[in-house]
Design an enzyme around this catalytic site. Structure first.
Site, PDB file in Angstrom:
ATOM      1  CG  HIS A   1     -19.101  23.580  23.366  1.00  0.00           C
ATOM      2  ND1 HIS A   1     -19.969  22.764  22.674  1.00  0.00           N
ATOM      3  CD2 HIS A   1     -19.141  24.785  22.721  1.00  0.00           C
ATOM      4  CE1 HIS A   1     -20.498  23.425  21.663  1.00  0.00           C
ATOM      5  NE2 HIS A   1     -20.015  24.663  21.671  1.00  0.00           N
TER       6      HIS A   1
ATOM      7  CG  HIS B   1     -22.064  28.610  22.852  1.00  0.00           C
ATOM      8  ND1 HIS B   1     -23.191  28.281  22.147  1.00  0.00           N
ATOM      9  CD2 HIS B   1     -21.021  28.029  22.193  1.00  0.00           C
ATOM     10  CE1 HIS B   1     -22.865  27.526  21.106  1.00  0.00           C
ATOM     11  NE2 HIS B   1     -21.544  27.370  21.106  1.00  0.00           N
ATOM     12  CD  GLU B   2     -16.946  28.331  23.228  1.00  0.00           C
ATOM     13  OE1 GLU B   2     -16.452  27.189  23.371  1.00  0.00           O
ATOM     14  OE2 GLU B   2     -17.325  28.772  22.132  1.00  0.00           O
TER      15      GLU B   2
END
Length: 401
Positions: free
Chosen positions: A23, A19-20
């Site tokens: 980003h 998920h990170e």
């Protein structure tokens, strides 16, 4: 115990890290500065600087974080970074892309995991075998028996149970010409699964089913044609709601075949499975809001760890499938319009793009506080439910059944 710890760390840590990573990748592609990208939380065990970014391995392996330059306050930028690299000074559409990249990365990861499952293990396909019948139902009246296999309906080949249910749904109550294959000595193995469950999930990958001719000694099965007129009946959905549907009153055996795929065929099959997971997850959130699904069904970190532990001991295929489902849930959860989550930030960015001005700072502050309070309340509810399930299963307050 060691297997459980490793499995939980890899699954939960891996999903949050991916998920990170979403980003991070989009932020860097747009030229935004990233001061720190850490695998894990807490004290840094190892760290190394490449370019302007410090890459770190931290003590707690459950996830990770990305520190974007100017994400909180652009008045004091880290050494070596310029205002042009500040997240907060970028156009709203760029910030939206960065924020949305995390949940999108979770969806992408779920697809990749389903791709691996389809390529390595195949996809389970529920066989159109009759395991039981509703007494005096349309199929029973037509002479269908347990052990029969549905071969054709109105001239269309039936390969899987879903093919049959779709054909029945399209009938609108008109008579169907059904071709059956009947073994001379029917042997039905596997647990029966009711057609009455709408949206019934497929059996787990790796489950093997019986052939339509099982239990025979070289004698070919009989082929016969019957006419069945579906009846409008009420059945339960997987969420416990009543719905009307055209039914013929049969239950399946639960037997499946594993359909093998080539590399690219597995990609398409994986996309279909991930799409089904996404649709079911979104519908579950909607039903939870509508109070169709009771709040005591909400699970938290403890339940997730229990599920991961169980699948880790049962096999890698089940663990990968569970990881894909959790990844989808993580992505959908983060897209909810709660200010402390990615979905809330997306709403702020959309507001700014539509009205050409950012949301008032004080409104954002109060919204963040309210969002944080709501998130904490949900976590406490989920943890309470997890602990209560453990207490009940231990039988401390009577029967655990």
């Amino acid at each position: 115990m060691l297997i459980t710890i490793i499995a939980v760390s890899l699954v939960l840590g891996g999903l949050i890290f991916f998920h990170e990573l979403g980003h991070f990748a989009v932020a860097r592609s747009l030229g935004m500065g990233v001061s720190t990208f850490s695998l894990g939380f807490g004290p840094k065990i190892l760290k190394r600087k490449w370019g302007k970014t410090e890459y770190a391995l931290s003590l707690v392996p459950l996830g990770g974080y990305v520190a974007l330059v100017g994400e909180q306050d652009d008045s004091e930028l880290p050494e070596g970074f310029t205002q042009e690299e500040s997240f907060s000074l970028r156009p709203a559409w760029q910030r939206l892309l960065v924020v949305a990249a995390g949940p999108v990365a979770n969806m992408l990861l779920a697809w990749l995991l389903c791709w691996i499952l389809a390529f390595g293990w195949g996809t389970p396909q529920l066989l159109p075998q009759v395991g039981g019948l509703v007494e005096n139902g349309p199929a029973a009246k037509a002479g269908v028996q347990a052990g029969d296999t549905i071969v054709r309906i109105d001239g269309q080949p039936i390969v899987a149970w879903e093919d049959m249910t779709r054909a029945i749904a399209r009938s609108n109550g008109q008579p169907l010409s059904v071709v059956l294959e009947r073994p001379h000595k029917a042997s039905i193995n596997g647990e029966e699964a009711g057609q009455g469950q709408a949206g019934q999930p497929a059996a787990p990958a790796g489950t093997s089913g019986t052939d339509a001719t099982s239990g025979q000694s070289g004698t070919p099965p009989s082929i016969m044609t019957v006419e069945i007129r579906p009846e409008m009946s009420v059945r339960k959905t997987i969420f416990g709601e009543d719905e009307k549907a055209w039914l013929v009153g049969i239950r399946n055996t639960g037997a499946v075949r594993l359909v093998e795929h080539g590399f690219w065929g597995a990609a398409a099959a994986g996309a279909s499975q991930a799409s089904d997971m996404l649709a079911l997850t979104w519908k579950s959130f909607v039903k939870l809001v509508e109070r169709v699904v009771p709040l005591d069904q909400v699970g938290g970190p403890i339940m997730i760890m229990q599920m991961v532990s169980k699948q880790a001991h049962e096999g890698i295929a089940g663990l990968l499938a569970l990881a894909a489902l959790i990844s989808i849930n993580l992505g959908v959860l983060n897209l909810l319009p709660i200010p402390v989550l990615d979905g809330g930030q997306i709403v702020f960015c959309l507001w700014e793009m539509i009205f050409r001005r950012p949301v008032n700072a004080r409104v954002q502050e109060y919204a963040m506080r309210a969002g944080l309070a709501l998130l904490v309340a949900l976590m406490l509810l989920a943890t309470y439910n997890d602990l209560w399930r453990i207490v009940k299963s231990a039988g401390w307050f009577g029967s655990g059944s």
